[in-house]
Enzyme design. Structure first.
Site, PDB file in Angstrom:
ATOM      1  N   HIS B  56       0.842  -1.192   0.000  1.00 10.03           N
ATOM      2  CA  HIS B  56       0.000   0.000   0.000  1.00 10.03           C
ATOM      3  C   HIS B  56       0.882   1.249   0.000  1.00 10.03           C
ATOM      4  O   HIS B  56       1.252   1.759   1.059  1.00 10.03           O
ATOM      5  CB  HIS B  56      -0.919  -0.045   1.240  1.00 10.03           C
ATOM      6  CG  HIS B  56      -1.699   1.200   1.474  1.00 10.03           C
ATOM      7  ND1 HIS B  56      -2.257   1.525   2.686  1.00 10.03           N
ATOM      8  CD2 HIS B  56      -2.025   2.222   0.642  1.00 10.03           C
ATOM      9  CE1 HIS B  56      -2.876   2.682   2.595  1.00 10.03           C
ATOM     10  NE2 HIS B  56      -2.751   3.134   1.385  1.00 10.03           N
ATOM     11  N   HIS B  58       1.191   5.004  -2.200  1.00  5.99           N
ATOM     12  CA  HIS B  58       0.745   5.884  -3.269  1.00  5.99           C
ATOM     13  C   HIS B  58       1.966   6.305  -4.074  1.00  5.99           C
ATOM     14  O   HIS B  58       2.914   6.870  -3.528  1.00  5.99           O
ATOM     15  CB  HIS B  58      -0.007   7.084  -2.693  1.00  5.99           C
ATOM     16  CG  HIS B  58      -1.239   6.637  -1.968  1.00  5.99           C
ATOM     17  ND1 HIS B  58      -2.380   6.250  -2.627  1.00  5.99           N
ATOM     18  CD2 HIS B  58      -1.479   6.424  -0.661  1.00  5.99           C
ATOM     19  CE1 HIS B  58      -3.277   5.851  -1.755  1.00  5.99           C
ATOM     20  NE2 HIS B  58      -2.761   5.935  -0.556  1.00  5.99           N
ATOM     21  N   PHE B 130      -3.601  17.501   4.554  1.00  2.00           N
ATOM     22  CA  PHE B 130      -2.747  16.401   4.129  1.00  2.00           C
ATOM     23  C   PHE B 130      -2.621  16.377   2.604  1.00  2.00           C
ATOM     24  O   PHE B 130      -1.532  16.211   2.060  1.00  2.00           O
ATOM     25  CB  PHE B 130      -3.277  15.071   4.638  1.00  2.00           C
ATOM     26  CG  PHE B 130      -2.515  13.902   4.108  1.00  2.00           C
ATOM     27  CD1 PHE B 130      -1.213  13.663   4.519  1.00  2.00           C
ATOM     28  CD2 PHE B 130      -3.072  13.053   3.165  1.00  2.00           C
ATOM     29  CE1 PHE B 130      -0.487  12.601   4.013  1.00  2.00           C
ATOM     30  CE2 PHE B 130      -2.350  11.988   2.646  1.00  2.00           C
ATOM     31  CZ  PHE B 130      -1.056  11.761   3.077  1.00  2.00           C
ATOM     32  N   ASN B 131      -3.744  16.557   1.915  1.00  2.00           N
ATOM     33  CA  ASN B 131      -3.695  16.559   0.451  1.00  2.00           C
ATOM     34  C   ASN B 131      -2.795  17.669  -0.085  1.00  2.00           C
ATOM     35  O   ASN B 131      -2.126  17.512  -1.106  1.00  2.00           O
ATOM     36  CB  ASN B 131      -5.102  16.699  -0.133  1.00  2.00           C
ATOM     37  CG  ASN B 131      -5.684  15.329  -0.446  1.00  2.00           C
ATOM     38  OD1 ASN B 131      -4.951  14.379  -0.702  1.00  2.00           O
ATOM     39  ND2 ASN B 131      -7.004  15.229  -0.414  1.00  2.00           N
ATOM     40  N   LYS B 133      -0.114  18.567   1.211  1.00  2.00           N
ATOM     41  CA  LYS B 133       1.275  18.165   1.432  1.00  2.00           C
ATOM     42  C   LYS B 133       1.889  17.565   0.168  1.00  2.00           C
ATOM     43  O   LYS B 133       3.109  17.422   0.075  1.00  2.00           O
ATOM     44  CB  LYS B 133       1.365  17.163   2.581  1.00  2.00           C
ATOM     45  CG  LYS B 133       1.125  17.782   3.954  1.00  2.00           C
ATOM     46  CD  LYS B 133       2.316  18.612   4.374  1.00  2.00           C
ATOM     47  CE  LYS B 133       2.028  19.383   5.649  1.00  2.00           C
ATOM     48  NZ  LYS B 133       3.100  20.362   5.919  1.00  2.00           N
ATOM     49  N   HIS B 328      -9.341   1.434  -0.077  1.00  2.00           N
ATOM     50  CA  HIS B 328      -9.203   2.075   1.230  1.00  2.00           C
ATOM     51  C   HIS B 328     -10.514   1.897   1.966  1.00  2.00           C
ATOM     52  O   HIS B 328     -11.582   2.181   1.408  1.00  2.00           O
ATOM     53  CB  HIS B 328      -8.925   3.569   1.066  1.00  2.00           C
ATOM     54  CG  HIS B 328      -7.496   3.881   0.819  1.00  2.00           C
ATOM     55  ND1 HIS B 328      -6.802   3.384  -0.251  1.00  2.00           N
ATOM     56  CD2 HIS B 328      -6.605   4.634   1.529  1.00  2.00           C
ATOM     57  CE1 HIS B 328      -5.550   3.820  -0.201  1.00  2.00           C
ATOM     58  NE2 HIS B 328      -5.402   4.587   0.860  1.00  2.00           N
ATOM     59  N   HIS B 350      -5.889  -0.056   5.565  1.00  2.00           N
ATOM     60  CA  HIS B 350      -6.209   0.526   6.869  1.00  2.00           C
ATOM     61  C   HIS B 350      -7.094  -0.411   7.687  1.00  2.00           C
ATOM     62  O   HIS B 350      -6.603  -1.310   8.329  1.00  2.00           O
ATOM     63  CB  HIS B 350      -6.836   1.920   6.745  1.00  2.00           C
ATOM     64  CG  HIS B 350      -5.902   2.918   6.154  1.00  2.00           C
ATOM     65  ND1 HIS B 350      -4.724   3.246   6.755  1.00  2.00           N
ATOM     66  CD2 HIS B 350      -5.967   3.641   5.000  1.00  2.00           C
ATOM     67  CE1 HIS B 350      -4.091   4.145   5.995  1.00  2.00           C
ATOM     68  NE2 HIS B 350      -4.813   4.392   4.932  1.00  2.00           N
ATOM     69  N   ASP B 406       2.548   6.535   2.487  1.00  2.00           N
ATOM     70  CA  ASP B 406       3.159   7.701   1.842  1.00  2.00           C
ATOM     71  C   ASP B 406       4.527   8.018   2.453  1.00  2.00           C
ATOM     72  O   ASP B 406       4.636   8.886   3.320  1.00  2.00           O
ATOM     73  CB  ASP B 406       2.265   8.941   2.025  1.00  2.00           C
ATOM     74  CG  ASP B 406       0.899   8.781   1.417  1.00  2.00           C
ATOM     75  OD1 ASP B 406       0.782   8.940   0.194  1.00  2.00           O
ATOM     76  OD2 ASP B 406      -0.047   8.481   2.162  1.00  2.00           O
TER      77      ASP B 406
END
Lengths: 506, 506
Positions: B56, B58, B130-131, B133, B328, B350, B406
């Site tokens: 997992h 990205h 977070f996005n 980032k 997810h 997750h 990530d």
């Protein structure tokens, strides 16, 4: 200890610590983002390229488990016929014979599992089992061959491992280390042998300083009739240093090695209990201490301290650099150890037991005595990482840093110090500002020479100036953080002074 | 969801889970040391040289922050005159102009701090932050240039970064990866472009498989009039695959890329709430779904599932490998997501929200549905690592593994997967047996071809056989552990079957 146990004093310190901890939370709440902004505007510096000193590493466990395994395997293949050991009957044993005949264990098939030096899970509250982890494949003989400086091959293997570690430090570019190496006090030749090992193997390096660790094993040598009194133990440890300083010409190797030594350490399981206490002068002076029983922690501490202090006067009179006293303290055992070392030490290793005494914790804060904390070591040995007080100490403003203790036993990756920082950053959500402050503390606590510190921190050359300046271009720590720490400490000290003068408590 | 909420059912599952957890504690208490012994007798294998798949990750965050910074800086120095962008007015912008004129930001002076992609501390419960980032130096333009496959330079920079990461994987020797890369469903050309990017840049590699992630952004494209219905969204995603399989000759690049794709993912912030629910057939079929509002999680889930299933039938009929559905799920948001995916998915990412539902957790255990857990990601985004249920799930026997999610945002070292394992090992005191079992789970959960799995695990070639065999010489997992897991699961299932047949509960 009367003050440490005084109820009103405990309440007072508890309140001040609570205040300091919450004050830091407020500081971050209101200034955290501007600190981060200031930090991101600092050009050329980030967490990766600021100076970090691993101030607490036992030299014989300084390599990674994978590295030690590979080294042993390579030696088995590359020099099987090297004589590594002489048996009591006088017969010489080669490395190949050692594995194939003596240990019935092929180094060829060995794995990290069979090496069995990792200490997670199996050693909790078992310092005895932990000590056995120094034996590769559970074999004390192999510890002697691969991890000792004084053996049949004159510590050549350990020297080769050390050189490899120095190369890694050089590649990492921003890491320095202070390796702890033992002087046992069994005889007066130890210093000369150790010095020769370092010098002959060319292990002097700008990345490395040495700390002399003295294991508290008087009783073991006494029982074996190796020494006759505690004074002899002390003499074996300190006399060669005095001699070397007095007559450098006759003691060139020790004199030369001493230039690379920065501190003294006193080590052993602190939960071990002595039959005696030092209360009320119960114990005789070292020359009359001939009991087979081990003296208590504070007895060792005082007599090491007084010898170090005298030695330092001796050094200072010759305009030479003095050595710090940075013992293991407060890892486990009685909190009186922390009271003892508050009076005697320049800095301590571990100190996590300070969580049990608000008075001592507050005193360590006020005097900014350095704590080299190793949460991963604690986690394996004495204190689950979820309960480790590191983050609380850090918030209060105690002078804490992070160190690895024993990469051989505790770490998984090829970057043990970074791994230590990483685990702590994740668990306690440390920001880049926090991490850089902790790294800065490691430089301050270290024994590297003022000229180095100045270069790394813009630290003043005069070591008597405690009010360190900060240069964000060197440390990547924003001034906002340093000013907060300094002002908080100054307020706390002036508050105490007002109270001492019977002024009103504000 | 009726069953999930049934009180008696909840009690029953809670008890069984409690029993399973404590049973594992007993297993370790009585067999832990013999497991470790068995494991240390396994020659040539230890935690470092067993196969691990990072299932997992990205893709656009697969590199370390330090690596991305260095890459950007090198590009700025080595090819300042490369045109990287065309402005709306048609003027061409070079990389140097981009930094010096547009961003007023010298790449030369940049640091990891100013890069600002790390997400610890600043993004808790803020998926929006977070996005952001993903934007190097906070600049979406730079994300477009450096981290996208479809831009003015045709994704050349991201391809170069990817090749570098593949080299790292090859050097690590025992690590494989499944990178998630997006198909958005905005138009039918996405598949062709993505396939060309992978193939033209020669990114096909035995260490890498791809997972297609579909962001749940229908409402965004609909509002911008890019698409007119949910069916168009689905068609854009799936039709090119059907076409490629039907006419490989006319769709060579997609057909060829599909050989390296192993699964589908559905991604977005699960705490986002839809105006609608799927209860009682309230929602129309995709061709009639023309609302500007986003459909709920389960609507996306069902229509992805049904298309994947049809596609798989299509693939199977041509004797081609089918693709798994590994979305997810249960990272945050309503636990109904976990009920939905229990019915539809082959594995999930997750799943930490299973801690909130004993019934679902027990069902996921019974069916051994794989969970790729990323505790460091959870720690930064939604769940403090001290509260992460990973260890509990593992003890129960849920099919869990560890993955990085990530590395760009969460990790500190150059070995992110090892760092993830290391932090977890320290916090939860995982033994080498535990770590090897978790790594073995990662291979089982992955989409690597049966021939690979057989090589790494002695896994049977016939994927329909769920009762995996174990070869300790490959996995370093002692048989004692695997037998415990298998017997425990068999007992649990036969117990359920007895109860279903109204026999007495023992």
């Amino acid at each position: 200890m009367l003050i440490v146990q005084d109820p009103a004093c405990k309440s007072f310190c508890y309140q001040r610590l609570k205040y300091l901890e919450q004050k830091f939370d407020f500081h971050i709440m209101f200034n955290g983002s501007s600190e981060l902004e200031e930090s991101s505007r600092i050009i050329h510096r980030d967490f990766y390229n600021i100076r970090k000193v691993d101030t607490h590493v036992h030299h014989s466990a300084c390599m990674q488990q994978k590295t030690l395994l590979r080294f042993i395997r390579n030696k088995y293949n590359d020099e099987p016929d090297t004589v590594v050991y002489i048996k009591e009957n006088g017969s010489k044993i080669t490395l190949k014979e050692m594995f194939d005949n003596e240990l019935k264990n092929s180094a060829e098939d060995a794995t990290v599992d069979s090496l069995a030096v990792h200490a997670i899970g199996s050693c909790f509250h078992r310092f005895d089992l932990f000590n056995e982890k120094y034996n590769p494949f559970g074999q004390q003989l192999l510890r002697n061959i691969f991890l000792k400086t004084d053996n049949y091959i004159e510590g050549r293997y350990l020297a080769e491992i050390t050189k490899n570690e120095i190369r890694n430090l050089e590649n990492s570019k921003y890491q320095q280390v202070e390796w702890r190496i033992s002087i046992y006090g069994r005889n007066k030749n130890e210093w000369k042998k150790l010095s020769n090992w370092v010098l002959n193997n060319k292990l002097s390096n700008a990345r490395v300083r040495w700390v002399i660790q003295v294991p508290r094993l008087y009783h073991v040598y006494k029982k074996r009739n190796i020494i006759s009194s505690f004074q002899e133990f002390l003499t074996n440890i300190f006399e060669p240093c005095f001699e070397a300083i007095k007559n450098p010409e006759q003691n060139q190797e020790i004199f030369s090695f001493l230039q690379q030594v920065v501190a003294w350490d006193s080590v052993d399981d602190e939960s071990g209990i002595s039959k005696y206490t030092t209360k009320g002068g119960e114990l005789p002076s070292p020359d009359k201490y001939v009991s087979d029983n081990n003296p208590p922690y504070s007895y060792y501490a005082y007599y090491m301290y007084i010898n170090i202090r005298t030695l330092n006067d001796f050094l200072a009179a010759r305009k030479m650099r003095t050595l710090a006293f940075r013992p293991h303290c407060g890892e486990i055992g009685n909190i009186s150890h922390l009271a003892t070392m508050f009076l005697l030490a320049d800095g301590i290793n571990h100190g996590v037991n300070l969580r049990k005494s608000p008075v001592l914790l507050y005193l360590y804060y006020l005097k900014q005595i350095g704590l080299a904390v190793s949460p991963l070591s604690n986690n394996a040995l004495f204190l689950h990482i979820g309960k480790n007080p590191f983050k609380r100490f850090f918030k209060i403003g105690v002078n804490v840093t992070l160190s690895t203790d024993d990469p051989l036993m505790f770490h998984f990756t090829d970057e043990p110090l970074l791994e230590e920082y990483s685990v702590c950053a994740h668990i306690w959500r440390l920001s880049t500002v926090d991490l850089c402050e902790i790294a800065r503390n490691s430089v301050i606590q270290s024994g590297f020479e003022p000229s180095f510190k100045k270069h790394w921190l813009s630290f003043p050359e005069r070591p008597e100036i405690k009010n360190y300046e900060n240069n964000p271009l060197k440390t990547n720590v924003p001034n906002a953080r340093i000013i907060y720490r300094r002002k908080t400490l100054e307020e706390e000290i002036s508050n105490i002074q007002r109270l001492a003068n019977h002024e009103q408590y504000t």
